[in-house]
Design a protein around this motif. Structure first.
Motif: not given
Length: 217
Positions: A86-99
């Protein structure tokens, strides 16, 4: 980020005082905290020095880890620290938003990790020509996952936990992503047990004096 293969590294890190519980019979709470901090800083330094890593994001429930991350130029994200995936999913979402075009998950307990190890996994991913993308997976000694690079970053789930190497491979195949095995000493060697501490000296890794005394005990 505007590089052709922009990559964000996600470094999940448990609070140093609650992590490495399997070493409780060898190290007291303070020593386990110092061990976690020492390994974490080594991982951050390796990632910061590696060519190809645009940003490092630390995902942690520990205030000390988050503070150290910011002091080293990483982005600190406070997470519950209950469910790694779940923590990594939050990190992934942020990374995708950063392109980000790639994300690289690096555990915080890899004391032998060097910048060249990170550059090698990035190179393997960027040379892969599979149209559906690739998932570069490094196994841990117990069948887990000690490194996971996803290109593109959002096409398969995180399944960290027991036997996660095989489960990450299956998840890649299920999502039409090519799984790529990456066997690398820096990513492979982690610290979970007292015997792992002994291996530190055998591998020639320079350790703090207090840890050296324990490693040779």
């Amino acid at each position: 980020m505007d590089s052709q293969h922009s990559c964000i590294a996600l470094v999940p890190a448990r609070d140093f005082r609650t992590g490495k519980s399997r070493l409780a019979g060898t190290l007291n709470d303070d020593a386990r905290c110092e061990l976690g901090k020492w390994m974490f800083e080594r991982v951050l330094d390796a990632a910061a020095a590696a060519s190809g890593i645009d940003t490092i994001s630390v995902l942690s429930d520990g205030d000390l880890a988050l503070s150290l991350a910011e002091s080293k130029g990483a982005v600190a994200h406070k997470c519950p620290g209950i469910d790694l995936n779940a923590d990594l999913e939050a990190g992934r979402k942020w990374a995708v938003e950063k392109n980000a075009e790639m994300i690289l998950v690096i555990p915080a307990d890899l004391p032998a990790l060097a910048p060249s190890d990170i550059e090698a996994i990035l190179d393997l991913a960027t040379r892969n020509t599979n149209p559906g993308g690739c998932s570069v997976i490094t196994p841990s000694p117990d069948g887990g996952t000690n490194g996971l690079l996803l290109r593109p970053p959002g096409e398969m789930p995180f399944v960290f936990g027991p036997n996660s190497f095989a489960r990450h491979r299956s998840a890649a195949i299920d999502n039409s992503i090519q799984p790529v095995l990456f066997e690398n000493p820096g990513f492979y060697f982690d610290i979970d047990t007292a015997s792992d501490l002994v291996l530190l000296a055998e591998r020639g890794i320079e350790v703090p004096e207090w840890l050296s005394a324990i490693s040779h005990a």
